[in-house]
Design a protein around this motif. Structure first.
Motif, PDB file in Angstrom:
ATOM      1  N   VAL A  88       0.868  -1.176   0.000  1.00  0.00           N
ATOM      2  CA  VAL A  88       0.000   0.000   0.000  1.00  0.00           C
ATOM      3  C   VAL A  88       0.906   1.227   0.000  1.00  0.00           C
ATOM      4  O   VAL A  88       1.643   1.460   0.959  1.00  0.00           O
ATOM      5  N   PRO A  89       0.889   2.013  -1.088  1.00  0.00           N
ATOM      6  CA  PRO A  89       1.774   3.173  -1.192  1.00  0.00           C
ATOM      7  C   PRO A  89       1.324   4.314  -0.300  1.00  0.00           C
ATOM      8  O   PRO A  89       0.221   4.304   0.268  1.00  0.00           O
ATOM      9  N   GLN A  90       2.172   5.315  -0.199  1.00  0.00           N
ATOM     10  CA  GLN A  90       1.898   6.461   0.667  1.00  0.00           C
ATOM     11  C   GLN A  90       0.961   7.458   0.001  1.00  0.00           C
ATOM     12  O   GLN A  90       1.195   7.887  -1.126  1.00  0.00           O
ATOM     13  N   SER A  91      -0.116   7.803   0.672  1.00  0.00           N
ATOM     14  CA  SER A  91      -1.019   8.921   0.353  1.00  0.00           C
ATOM     15  C   SER A  91      -1.435   9.019  -1.118  1.00  0.00           C
ATOM     16  O   SER A  91      -1.260  10.054  -1.749  1.00  0.00           O
ATOM     17  N   LEU A 168       3.402  -8.082   3.959  1.00  0.00           N
ATOM     18  CA  LEU A 168       2.589  -6.901   3.676  1.00  0.00           C
ATOM     19  C   LEU A 168       3.401  -5.657   4.004  1.00  0.00           C
ATOM     20  O   LEU A 168       3.883  -5.507   5.117  1.00  0.00           O
ATOM     21  N   ILE A 169       3.578  -4.780   3.015  1.00  0.00           N
ATOM     22  CA  ILE A 169       4.397  -3.584   3.167  1.00  0.00           C
ATOM     23  C   ILE A 169       3.514  -2.349   3.048  1.00  0.00           C
ATOM     24  O   ILE A 169       2.803  -2.184   2.050  1.00  0.00           O
ATOM     25  N   LEU A 170       3.544  -1.503   4.059  1.00  0.00           N
ATOM     26  CA  LEU A 170       2.667  -0.342   4.144  1.00  0.00           C
ATOM     27  C   LEU A 170       3.502   0.914   4.364  1.00  0.00           C
ATOM     28  O   LEU A 170       4.261   0.999   5.324  1.00  0.00           O
ATOM     29  N   ASP A 171       3.345   1.886   3.463  1.00  0.00           N
ATOM     30  CA  ASP A 171       4.104   3.133   3.574  1.00  0.00           C
ATOM     31  C   ASP A 171       3.189   4.219   4.134  1.00  0.00           C
ATOM     32  O   ASP A 171       2.301   4.720   3.442  1.00  0.00           O
ATOM     33  N   GLU A 172       3.388   4.563   5.393  1.00  0.00           N
ATOM     34  CA  GLU A 172       2.592   5.578   6.096  1.00  0.00           C
ATOM     35  C   GLU A 172       1.084   5.317   5.978  1.00  0.00           C
ATOM     36  O   GLU A 172       0.326   6.178   5.532  1.00  0.00           O
ATOM     37  N   PRO A 173       0.620   4.138   6.386  1.00  0.00           N
ATOM     38  CA  PRO A 173      -0.811   3.827   6.255  1.00  0.00           C
ATOM     39  C   PRO A 173      -1.708   4.677   7.148  1.00  0.00           C
ATOM     40  O   PRO A 173      -2.925   4.732   6.918  1.00  0.00           O
ATOM     41  N   LEU A 174      -1.148   5.339   8.168  1.00  0.00           N
ATOM     42  CA  LEU A 174      -1.958   6.127   9.095  1.00  0.00           C
ATOM     43  C   LEU A 174      -2.059   7.592   8.673  1.00  0.00           C
ATOM     44  O   LEU A 174      -2.765   8.368   9.314  1.00  0.00           O
ATOM     45  N   GLY A 176      -3.373  10.804   7.151  1.00  0.00           N
ATOM     46  CA  GLY A 176      -4.701  11.243   6.747  1.00  0.00           C
ATOM     47  C   GLY A 176      -5.847  10.521   7.425  1.00  0.00           C
ATOM     48  O   GLY A 176      -7.009  10.733   7.071  1.00  0.00           O
ATOM     49  N   VAL A 177      -5.544   9.667   8.406  1.00  0.00           N
ATOM     50  CA  VAL A 177      -6.572   8.915   9.124  1.00  0.00           C
ATOM     51  C   VAL A 177      -6.791   9.557  10.491  1.00  0.00           C
ATOM     52  O   VAL A 177      -5.820   9.892  11.185  1.00  0.00           O
ATOM     53  N   ASP A 178      -8.052   9.752  10.878  1.00  0.00           N
ATOM     54  CA  ASP A 178      -8.327  10.385  12.172  1.00  0.00           C
ATOM     55  C   ASP A 178      -8.014   9.429  13.316  1.00  0.00           C
ATOM     56  O   ASP A 178      -7.734   8.242  13.107  1.00  0.00           O
ATOM     57  N   VAL A 179      -8.058   9.951  14.541  1.00  0.00           N
ATOM     58  CA  VAL A 179      -7.618   9.177  15.711  1.00  0.00           C
ATOM     59  C   VAL A 179      -8.410   7.891  15.862  1.00  0.00           C
ATOM     60  O   VAL A 179      -7.846   6.805  16.078  1.00  0.00           O
ATOM     61  N   GLU A 180      -9.733   7.980  15.727  1.00  0.00           N
ATOM     62  CA  GLU A 180     -10.567   6.780  15.854  1.00  0.00           C
ATOM     63  C   GLU A 180     -10.243   5.787  14.747  1.00  0.00           C
ATOM     64  O   GLU A 180     -10.149   4.580  14.975  1.00  0.00           O
ATOM     65  N   GLY A 181     -10.045   6.314  13.541  1.00  0.00           N
ATOM     66  CA  GLY A 181      -9.730   5.452  12.413  1.00  0.00           C
ATOM     67  C   GLY A 181      -8.388   4.768  12.549  1.00  0.00           C
ATOM     68  O   GLY A 181      -8.200   3.642  12.075  1.00  0.00           O
ATOM     69  N   ILE A 182      -7.422   5.450  13.180  1.00  0.00           N
ATOM     70  CA  ILE A 182      -6.098   4.860  13.376  1.00  0.00           C
ATOM     71  C   ILE A 182      -6.194   3.588  14.207  1.00  0.00           C
ATOM     72  O   ILE A 182      -5.621   2.545  13.855  1.00  0.00           O
TER      73      ILE A 182
END
Length: 249
Positions: A88-91, A168-174, A176-182
């Protein structure tokens, strides 16, 4: 550059070993002498200041970046093939006015059938199956450009999990995600890696999630400064120096 597949070690389960890895752009050294070992089933967080080389390291692992050193994989059948990696790429951004739906996005990525012909019944069933892994079947008809940060990450995660990867490789998956969503997203990642026994390597600037979710934390700053448990890394002098923190966290 050396890329190895080996069947032994880690109980013949998926793992990732990196030895003395360095990347240069011309005469500029992005990072050097990186060594790490990610075991199957582990969640490993990669942290560091902006420009420290985190995303470049991920690209090297994915085979998208030239490097010096060794990247070695171990997974079932690894002697015959490269382990499956989900990414999953960044933003990524989508135009809110674009009529592309979540179902259309999956069809574009997973089918040779032109998207303008519509999504077939069998493809729609497959998309629902993928979205169910991330508890997001209700998003199938939403336009991608109108998704919230957390919703978009779930959709991209569902895409990265088809077919199920070894790593699974995730680049900054959090981002743009709000606190609850994180917390929702991290709980989901924790559930996925345990259910499917896959490794997760992710970059993040959110240090609050590390103690609960990360097995290992790696601090990079143009090289690997420290690797250890979240408690060890967050309390280290290397962390305080990298992030200009005085007197602890």
């Amino acid at each position: 550059m050396k890329l190895f597949f080996h069947g032994g070690g880690c109980g013949d389960a998926c793992c990732l070993r990196i030895q003395d890895l360095s990347v240069k752009y011309g005469e500029t050294c992005i990072f050097e002498h990186v060594n790490l070992h990610v075991h199957c089933g582990e969640m490993v967080a990669l942290i560091g200041p902006n420009g420290a080389g985190k995303s470049t390291l991920l690209k090297a692992i994915l085979g998208q970046q030239e490097y010096d050193g060794v990247i070695a994989f171990s997974s079932p059948g690894a002697r015959d093939r490269r382990p499956r990696m989900g990414y999953v790429p960044q933003s990524p951004t989508f135009d809110p006015g674009d009529p592309l739906s979540v179902a259309d996005l999956f069809a574009c990525c997973m089918s040779k059938r032109p998207a303008f012909l519509g999504v077939s019944r069998s493809m729609r069933e497959k998309v629902l199956e993928c979205l169910d892994r991330v508890h997001a079947t209700d998003l199938i008809d939403k336009r991608v450009g109108t998704l919230s940060g957390g919703e978009l990450q779930r959709v991209l995660l569902a895409l990265a999990l088809e077919p199920l990867p070894n790593i699974l490789i995730l680049d900054e998956p959090l981002s743009g995600v709000d606190v609850e969503g994180i917390h929702t997203l991290m709980d989901m990642l924790d559930e996925i890696r345990k259910e499917y026994d896959l490794s997760i390597l992710m970059t993040t600037h959110d240090f609050s999630i590390l103690p609960k979710y990360a097995d290992q934390v790696i601090l990079m700053d143009h090289g690997m400064k420290i690797q250890g448990t979240p408690a060890e890394v967050l309390a280290s002098d290397a962390f305080r120096t990298a992030f200009h923190v005085k007197g602890g966290q």
